[in-house]
Scaffold this motif. Sequence first.
Motif, mmCIF file in Angstrom:
data_model
loop_
_atom_site.group_PDB
_atom_site.id
_atom_site.type_symbol
_atom_site.label_atom_id
_atom_site.label_comp_id
_atom_site.label_asym_id
_atom_site.label_seq_id
_atom_site.Cartn_x
_atom_site.Cartn_y
_atom_site.Cartn_z
ATOM 1 N N THR B 207 0.859 -1.187 0.050
ATOM 2 C CA THR B 207 -0.072 -0.119 0.109
ATOM 3 C C THR B 207 0.874 1.320 -0.083
ATOM 4 O O THR B 207 1.815 1.153 0.751
ATOM 5 C CB THR B 207 -0.768 -0.049 1.152
ATOM 6 N N PHE B 208 0.785 2.287 -0.908
ATOM 7 C CA PHE B 208 1.387 3.210 -0.917
ATOM 8 C C PHE B 208 0.568 4.319 -1.416
ATOM 9 O O PHE B 208 -0.604 4.315 -2.154
ATOM 10 C CB PHE B 208 2.684 3.116 -1.965
ATOM 11 N N CYS B 209 1.093 5.440 -1.531
ATOM 12 C CA CYS B 209 0.417 6.927 -1.895
ATOM 13 C C CYS B 209 0.250 7.055 -3.200
ATOM 14 O O CYS B 209 1.277 6.795 -4.072
ATOM 15 C CB CYS B 209 1.498 8.197 -1.453
ATOM 16 N N LEU B 210 -0.696 7.670 -3.724
ATOM 17 C CA LEU B 210 -1.225 7.742 -5.099
ATOM 18 C C LEU B 210 -0.577 9.070 -5.636
ATOM 19 O O LEU B 210 -0.287 9.064 -6.861
ATOM 20 C CB LEU B 210 -2.730 7.491 -5.099
ATOM 21 N N LYS B 211 -0.374 9.906 -4.827
ATOM 22 C CA LYS B 211 -0.025 11.352 -5.338
ATOM 23 C C LYS B 211 1.069 11.273 -6.011
ATOM 24 O O LYS B 211 1.459 11.807 -6.967
ATOM 25 C CB LYS B 211 0.167 12.206 -3.953
ATOM 26 N N GLU B 212 2.191 10.675 -5.636
ATOM 27 C CA GLU B 212 3.613 10.489 -5.996
ATOM 28 C C GLU B 212 3.544 9.788 -7.415
ATOM 29 O O GLU B 212 4.149 10.089 -8.613
ATOM 30 C CB GLU B 212 4.667 9.991 -4.999
ATOM 31 N N LEU B 213 2.682 8.810 -7.419
ATOM 32 C CA LEU B 213 2.593 7.882 -8.610
ATOM 33 C C LEU B 213 1.785 8.667 -9.727
ATOM 34 O O LEU B 213 2.251 8.839 -10.726
ATOM 35 C CB LEU B 213 1.775 6.555 -8.396
ATOM 36 N N ARG B 214 1.016 9.454 -9.199
ATOM 37 C CA ARG B 214 0.380 10.626 -10.443
ATOM 38 C C ARG B 214 1.334 11.411 -10.940
ATOM 39 O O ARG B 214 1.303 11.708 -12.133
ATOM 40 C CB ARG B 214 -0.922 11.172 -9.762
ATOM 41 N N GLY B 215 2.137 11.874 -10.137
ATOM 42 C CA GLY B 215 3.289 12.936 -10.277
ATOM 43 C C GLY B 215 4.116 12.069 -11.470
ATOM 44 O O GLY B 215 4.423 12.755 -12.508
ATOM 45 N N LEU B 216 4.513 11.205 -11.315
ATOM 46 C CA LEU B 216 5.464 10.167 -12.073
ATOM 47 C C LEU B 216 4.483 9.969 -13.437
ATOM 48 O O LEU B 216 4.919 9.973 -14.628
ATOM 49 C CB LEU B 216 6.063 9.050 -11.473
ATOM 50 N N LEU B 217 3.292 9.608 -13.448
ATOM 51 C CA LEU B 217 2.652 9.478 -14.491
ATOM 52 C C LEU B 217 2.256 10.455 -15.359
ATOM 53 O O LEU B 217 2.506 10.535 -16.398
ATOM 54 C CB LEU B 217 1.136 8.823 -14.049
ATOM 55 N N MET B 218 2.141 11.567 -14.608
ATOM 56 C CA MET B 218 2.174 12.911 -15.481
ATOM 57 C C MET B 218 3.368 13.093 -16.348
ATOM 58 O O MET B 218 3.075 13.304 -17.513
ATOM 59 C CB MET B 218 2.079 13.878 -14.598
ATOM 60 N N PHE B 219 4.478 12.959 -15.942
ATOM 61 C CA PHE B 219 5.814 12.910 -16.417
ATOM 62 C C PHE B 219 5.697 11.818 -17.691
ATOM 63 O O PHE B 219 6.179 12.070 -18.899
ATOM 64 C CB PHE B 219 6.977 12.524 -15.574
ATOM 65 N N ALA B 220 5.428 10.510 -17.349
ATOM 66 C CA ALA B 220 5.628 9.285 -18.190
ATOM 67 C C ALA B 220 4.851 9.371 -19.451
ATOM 68 O O ALA B 220 5.076 9.381 -20.553
ATOM 69 C CB ALA B 220 5.341 8.309 -17.557
#
Lengths: 279, 379
Positions: B207-220
């Motif tokens: 289980t981890f935070c979505l916020k950072e994943l969203r941040g990286l997804l935005m970049f990707a």
Amino acid sequence: MPLSTQSQPDDEQYVLVASMDNARNLSNILKAISFKDHAIFSATPNGLKVTVEDSKCLQANAFIQADIFQEFNIREDLVGFQVNLTVLLDCLNIFGGSAVSGVSTALRMCYRGYGYPLTLFLEEGGVVTVCKINTQEPEEPIDFDFCTSNVTNKVILLSESLKEAFSELDMTSEVLQITMSPNQPYFRLSTFGNSGNAHYDYPKDSDMMEFFKCTKTQTNRYKMSLLKPSTKALALSCKVSVRTDSRGFLSLQYLVRNDDGQICFVEYYCCPDEEVGED
Amino acid sequence: MDCVVTGGNVKVLAKAVHSLSRIGDELYVEPQEDGLALRSVNSSRSAYACFLFAPLFFSRYTIPSGHAFRCKMAIKSVQAVFRSLASLEKTVEKCHIELEEQKNRLTFTLHCKHGLLKTHNLSFQDSESLQAVFDKDSCANVFRLLVDAVVHFPPSQEEVTVSVSEERMWVRNHVEEEDQSKAMLTELCLASDEFDHFSVQTHNNVTFCLKELRGLLMFAESTGLPISMYFDEPGSPLVLSVTDSVLEGNFVLATLSDDTIFRSLVRTQTPPPPPDDFMNDDIDSYLIAMDTSIAPGPSASGPPTPPLADSLCQKQPAAANHRTRSYIDEKEDDLASSERPPNKKFCSLFFGSVLPPSSQMNTQLVTSQEVLASDSEDD
């Protein structure tokens, strides 16, 4: 007396009757100067001038020429009154001010004279609303004494390029510094914020620079808080003329094209900030 | 440092800064031999991100020779340089980044269309090197291409749980225990063939935070690069990475540590915790107590009892330090059927090189319910 065919018989009691098919043409341009509640209206046979001031340091004028109105009847050389601009704008948008094409609010604005309210008749889709806004004793607008003969530097830019700069300005900076010079950097906007400083330089041969006439290097600072409302005018405009006079006073003139392609002007005057420190 | 970024790469750089801003408030800039490193860490040190732009990413890349330089600055001010991402691509032709060490400022000059020149002189602070210790290659579970699974979760969703089996991955929203009754549960099941690469060794859920994943997804998304995800087990960091020939981005996120899985890597303890901390005197005995206290297993005892188990451990770099853990065999379906989320605790990542070498092995024990904060870095 020239009276249009639609005018009502009781028109004679009004010193000013102005009407337009699309109230947005008035409300849009008034929004460009709506940063304080009190607006001084002065009507002459040439049209309507609306003035808003702040802290005796900033003045904004919107000029709506008589021919922007479908009907503009004035029975005196000068009719002056003061109203609450926020209230007036609310009234003008009483039907929601929708931007849907084909639907527009028609406006008829009447003023009977000193002590009387400003009466607005607004009609959209057969529904008529009558608004009466109490008028106030008109104040004397400040004379910034900005005359063309004292202008040292003047540039005309396409608004597009300034919009970008203004939208990015570092608002943590207390002042906006404007440098105009016959030499480099020609036209520079600078901010000094928490995280450092930023400069926006416009070369004089840029496509965005329509006119460039600078006679002397001038660097002046203007309070960001004072200039901020002018971005509303900038957003509407297609061209801006930036002028400074020998005292460092700033004049920003915006050329605004309305929905019907007619041209209006909005003008901002701003006093320079007294304390000019070093860079 | 003196480097020039041109064309579409300006946008890539800008996007990287924006996605780093999802992590922390400060941007750590370090020009290295192998490229320009931009890093950020969140205040609780449970998330860390690093982008490394290879010298080839730039049309010019020179760094001060002889001495290492690094600095940090407010990420907001760098974001301001690249404020309008939309117009960036159309208007900016070249971005020049120059470091003037004597003047203590980093200058970003954007050469824009119509000759407009935007110069941002940003002040900075010296900083220590920021480096999270992680080893994604040692992670048991590796996935490529995290399809846009996150769009199914509302923006308010803070954490997600990812579970894996040999041929499937499940992504579901993580719900706090107290919200359980009113919460809507969303679960996505992704077959292994939806991934470019799918390698599972242990059936775990993290289980981890979505916020950072969203941040990286935005970049990707904007760069069109696939994201790889590496993780081991609850409590140990999850690594998200994007790689291309000229850049590499790694996001290291803490995962919720499962109550039932207690790992301890504690050896010594400095800096000392506050004097009233009950763990102050004897950690070893405390740990022994811990080990026994969790033995009964929470699935039998209903809601977990957090008092003692609240301690968090920081992950040590050395894999060899893994101590035998009292792992209660809690199967995935067990967890799924009871929907009992693990206790909400994030392990902080351990920033090895931030600390002086002598304290390398330090570990802090923190009793807070939330995410823990490091006190070793700030000046």
